[in-house]
Design a protein around this motif. Structure first.
Motif, PDB file in Angstrom:
ATOM      1  N   GLN A  47       6.772  -1.896   3.493  1.00  0.00           N
ATOM      2  CA  GLN A  47       7.847  -2.219   2.568  1.00  0.00           C
ATOM      3  C   GLN A  47       7.638  -3.612   2.003  1.00  0.00           C
ATOM      4  O   GLN A  47       6.860  -4.401   2.517  1.00  0.00           O
ATOM      5  N   LEU A  48       8.329  -3.883   0.912  1.00  0.00           N
ATOM      6  CA  LEU A  48       8.231  -5.190   0.283  1.00  0.00           C
ATOM      7  C   LEU A  48       8.926  -6.248   1.135  1.00  0.00           C
ATOM      8  O   LEU A  48       9.823  -5.945   1.913  1.00  0.00           O
ATOM      9  N   GLY A  49       8.516  -7.493   0.981  1.00  0.00           N
ATOM     10  CA  GLY A  49       9.189  -8.574   1.692  1.00  0.00           C
ATOM     11  C   GLY A  49       8.255  -9.617   2.261  1.00  0.00           C
ATOM     12  O   GLY A  49       8.605 -10.782   2.366  1.00  0.00           O
ATOM     13  N   GLY A  50       7.055  -9.211   2.670  1.00  0.00           N
ATOM     14  CA  GLY A  50       6.089 -10.171   3.187  1.00  0.00           C
ATOM     15  C   GLY A  50       6.640 -11.005   4.331  1.00  0.00           C
ATOM     16  O   GLY A  50       7.290 -10.510   5.249  1.00  0.00           O
ATOM     17  N   THR A  51       6.424 -12.314   4.257  1.00  0.00           N
ATOM     18  CA  THR A  51       6.835 -13.213   5.338  1.00  0.00           C
ATOM     19  C   THR A  51       8.328 -13.497   5.361  1.00  0.00           C
ATOM     20  O   THR A  51       8.810 -14.175   6.269  1.00  0.00           O
ATOM     21  N   LEU A  52       9.066 -12.962   4.391  1.00  0.00           N
ATOM     22  CA  LEU A  52      10.516 -13.180   4.390  1.00  0.00           C
ATOM     23  C   LEU A  52      11.172 -12.567   5.623  1.00  0.00           C
ATOM     24  O   LEU A  52      12.264 -12.985   6.017  1.00  0.00           O
ATOM     25  N   PHE A  53      10.526 -11.594   6.243  1.00  0.00           N
ATOM     26  CA  PHE A  53      11.073 -11.011   7.466  1.00  0.00           C
ATOM     27  C   PHE A  53      10.988 -11.989   8.635  1.00  0.00           C
ATOM     28  O   PHE A  53      11.706 -11.850   9.623  1.00  0.00           O
ATOM     29  N   LEU A  54      10.111 -12.975   8.531  1.00  0.00           N
ATOM     30  CA  LEU A  54       9.908 -13.944   9.608  1.00  0.00           C
ATOM     31  C   LEU A  54      10.378 -15.342   9.240  1.00  0.00           C
ATOM     32  O   LEU A  54      10.641 -16.167  10.119  1.00  0.00           O
ATOM     33  N   SER A  55      10.499 -15.622   7.963  1.00  0.00           N
ATOM     34  CA  SER A  55      10.780 -16.978   7.477  1.00  0.00           C
ATOM     35  C   SER A  55      12.235 -17.381   7.697  1.00  0.00           C
ATOM     36  O   SER A  55      13.142 -16.554   7.679  1.00  0.00           O
ATOM     37  N   GLY A  56      12.430 -18.696   7.883  1.00  0.00           N
ATOM     38  CA  GLY A  56      13.784 -19.237   7.924  1.00  0.00           C
ATOM     39  C   GLY A  56      14.399 -19.356   6.546  1.00  0.00           C
ATOM     40  O   GLY A  56      15.602 -19.582   6.410  1.00  0.00           O
ATOM     41  N   GLY A  57      13.580 -19.194   5.507  1.00  0.00           N
ATOM     42  CA  GLY A  57      14.092 -19.192   4.143  1.00  0.00           C
ATOM     43  C   GLY A  57      14.537 -20.551   3.636  1.00  0.00           C
ATOM     44  O   GLY A  57      15.327 -20.634   2.691  1.00  0.00           O
ATOM     45  N   GLN A  58      14.033 -21.635   4.220  1.00  0.00           N
ATOM     46  CA  GLN A  58      14.440 -22.964   3.774  1.00  0.00           C
ATOM     47  C   GLN A  58      13.865 -23.270   2.396  1.00  0.00           C
ATOM     48  O   GLN A  58      12.686 -23.061   2.141  1.00  0.00           O
ATOM     49  N   MET A  59      14.723 -23.769   1.516  1.00  0.00           N
ATOM     50  CA  MET A  59      14.305 -24.151   0.175  1.00  0.00           C
ATOM     51  C   MET A  59      14.768 -25.571  -0.094  1.00  0.00           C
ATOM     52  O   MET A  59      15.889 -25.939   0.260  1.00  0.00           O
ATOM     53  N   SER A  60      13.903 -26.372  -0.704  1.00  0.00           N
ATOM     54  CA  SER A  60      14.294 -27.720  -1.093  1.00  0.00           C
ATOM     55  C   SER A  60      14.122 -27.859  -2.596  1.00  0.00           C
ATOM     56  O   SER A  60      13.092 -27.461  -3.149  1.00  0.00           O
ATOM     57  N   ALA A  61      15.144 -28.397  -3.251  1.00  0.00           N
ATOM     58  CA  ALA A  61      15.103 -28.551  -4.698  1.00  0.00           C
ATOM     59  C   ALA A  61      16.023 -29.692  -5.096  1.00  0.00           C
ATOM     60  O   ALA A  61      17.066 -29.911  -4.473  1.00  0.00           O
ATOM     61  N   ALA A  62      15.618 -30.409  -6.133  1.00  0.00           N
ATOM     62  CA  ALA A  62      16.382 -31.568  -6.593  1.00  0.00           C
ATOM     63  C   ALA A  62      16.992 -31.291  -7.959  1.00  0.00           C
ATOM     64  O   ALA A  62      16.313 -30.785  -8.855  1.00  0.00           O
ATOM     65  N   GLY A  63      18.287 -31.619  -8.087  1.00  0.00           N
ATOM     66  CA  GLY A  63      18.984 -31.398  -9.345  1.00  0.00           C
ATOM     67  C   GLY A  63      19.591 -30.020  -9.470  1.00  0.00           C
ATOM     68  O   GLY A  63      19.803 -29.514 -10.577  1.00  0.00           O
ATOM     69  N   THR A  64      19.902 -29.388  -8.345  1.00  0.00           N
ATOM     70  CA  THR A  64      20.458 -28.034  -8.358  1.00  0.00           C
ATOM     71  C   THR A  64      21.952 -28.049  -8.693  1.00  0.00           C
ATOM     72  O   THR A  64      22.632 -29.066  -8.590  1.00  0.00           O
ATOM     73  N   LYS A  65      22.448 -26.889  -9.060  1.00  0.00           N
ATOM     74  CA  LYS A  65      23.878 -26.728  -9.296  1.00  0.00           C
ATOM     75  C   LYS A  65      24.667 -27.008  -8.019  1.00  0.00           C
ATOM     76  O   LYS A  65      25.776 -27.539  -8.079  1.00  0.00           O
ATOM     77  N   LEU A  66      24.096 -26.650  -6.875  1.00  0.00           N
ATOM     78  CA  LEU A  66      24.749 -26.885  -5.589  1.00  0.00           C
ATOM     79  C   LEU A  66      24.944 -28.378  -5.366  1.00  0.00           C
ATOM     80  O   LEU A  66      26.022 -28.825  -4.964  1.00  0.00           O
ATOM     81  N   GLN A  67      23.907 -29.157  -5.612  1.00  0.00           N
ATOM     82  CA  GLN A  67      24.020 -30.605  -5.455  1.00  0.00           C
ATOM     83  C   GLN A  67      25.048 -31.180  -6.420  1.00  0.00           C
ATOM     84  O   GLN A  67      25.893 -32.002  -6.040  1.00  0.00           O
ATOM     85  N   LYS A  68      24.986 -30.768  -7.672  1.00  0.00           N
ATOM     86  CA  LYS A  68      25.898 -31.301  -8.685  1.00  0.00           C
ATOM     87  C   LYS A  68      27.346 -30.977  -8.355  1.00  0.00           C
ATOM     88  O   LYS A  68      28.245 -31.798  -8.585  1.00  0.00           O
ATOM     89  N   ALA A  69      27.587 -29.789  -7.791  1.00  0.00           N
ATOM     90  CA  ALA A  69      28.951 -29.401  -7.424  1.00  0.00           C
ATOM     91  C   ALA A  69      29.514 -30.291  -6.325  1.00  0.00           C
ATOM     92  O   ALA A  69      30.734 -30.431  -6.196  1.00  0.00           O
ATOM     93  N   GLN A  70      28.623 -30.896  -5.546  1.00  0.00           N
ATOM     94  CA  GLN A  70      29.056 -31.787  -4.468  1.00  0.00           C
ATOM     95  C   GLN A  70      28.925 -33.253  -4.851  1.00  0.00           C
ATOM     96  O   GLN A  70      29.073 -34.133  -3.999  1.00  0.00           O
ATOM     97  N   GLY A  71      28.640 -33.517  -6.117  1.00  0.00           N
ATOM     98  CA  GLY A  71      28.543 -34.893  -6.584  1.00  0.00           C
ATOM     99  C   GLY A  71      27.295 -35.609  -6.126  1.00  0.00           C
ATOM    100  O   GLY A  71      27.259 -36.852  -6.111  1.00  0.00           O
ATOM    101  N   LEU A  72      26.254 -34.867  -5.759  1.00  0.00           N
ATOM    102  CA  LEU A  72      24.999 -35.463  -5.289  1.00  0.00           C
ATOM    103  C   LEU A  72      24.040 -35.650  -6.457  1.00  0.00           C
ATOM    104  O   LEU A  72      23.712 -34.693  -7.164  1.00  0.00           O
TER     105      LEU A  72
END
Length: 207
Positions: free
Chosen positions: A79-104
């Motif tokens: 099935q599709l998915g690769g390492t996503l079945f094992l990964s913690g799924g951590q993502m790092s990104a700067a300037g996201t909507k999430l950051q802006k919503a928190q005033g970061l």
């Protein structure tokens, strides 16, 4: 050429178009079938072949299909998915909507500087810039499509020297959270025939 794990039948290639999506890390070539396989489905020609349907191959296929390409995903697993079945799924990104919503306040350049500092300038600058200047759009695309992250996120991280800004975030189910979003987004393209998925099929050679 590719070999089906189920039938062990070697299929020859017949290239029609060649497209390469380097930013997503997916390998793509036009692929045809052996005479025996072609008899079963004479329409098996593709604009794009994505080898491996994981967290790079699935988005590559989705965006190619959105642009009108006929796509084949060749996946060795069941099935599709690769390492996503094992990964913690951590993502790092700067300037996201999430950051802006928190005033970061954050920027890709600050993200770049952090990575180079943490890696003691051992990271490849070109690859790092490619990643950080596309990370926010990628993360926002995931959240726009329904990804829910932990309520205390983003964070600076603990698995390496912390970032100077909170920019790490991941879903409640780790990599599975990402997979569920990708499955939801890719399914309409599979249903329409724009994307064909062949699992249990291993690519052994490009000719």
């Amino acid at each position: 050429m590719k070999r089906s794990k189920d039938s062990k039948t070697l299929l020859s290639s017949n290239v029609s178009k060649r497209t390469f999506i380097s930013a997503l890390g997916a390998t793509a070539v036009g692929l045809g079938l052996s005479p025996k396989a072609r008899a079963a489905d004479d329409a098996d020609t593709y604009d794009l072949i994505v080898i491996g349907g994981g967290n790079a191959g699935m988005p590559a296929s989705i965006f190619a299909a959105k642009r009108g390409a006929r796509v084949l995903i060749v996946e060795a697993a069941a099935q599709l998915g690769g390492t996503l079945f094992l990964s913690g799924g951590q993502m790092s990104a700067a300037g996201t909507k999430l950051q802006k919503a928190q005033g970061l306040k954050d920027s890709p350049e600050e993200h770049y500087n952090d990575i180079m500092r943490i890696s003691k300038n051992q990271a490849n600058p070109e690859i790092v810039r490619l990643a950080v200047y596309n990370a926010a759009d990628t993360f926002d695309w995931m959240t726009d499509n329904g990804l829910e992250v932990h309520p205390e996120h983003p964070v600076t991280g603990t698995t390496h020297e912390p970032y100077s800004r909170p920019r790490y975030a991941w879903g409640l189910e780790g990599g599975i959270s990402i997979l569920k979003i990708l499955e939801k987004v890719i399914q309409p393209h599979i249903d329409s025939g724009a994307i064909t998925v062949r699992t249990n099929t291993e690519v052994i050679e490009l000719i």
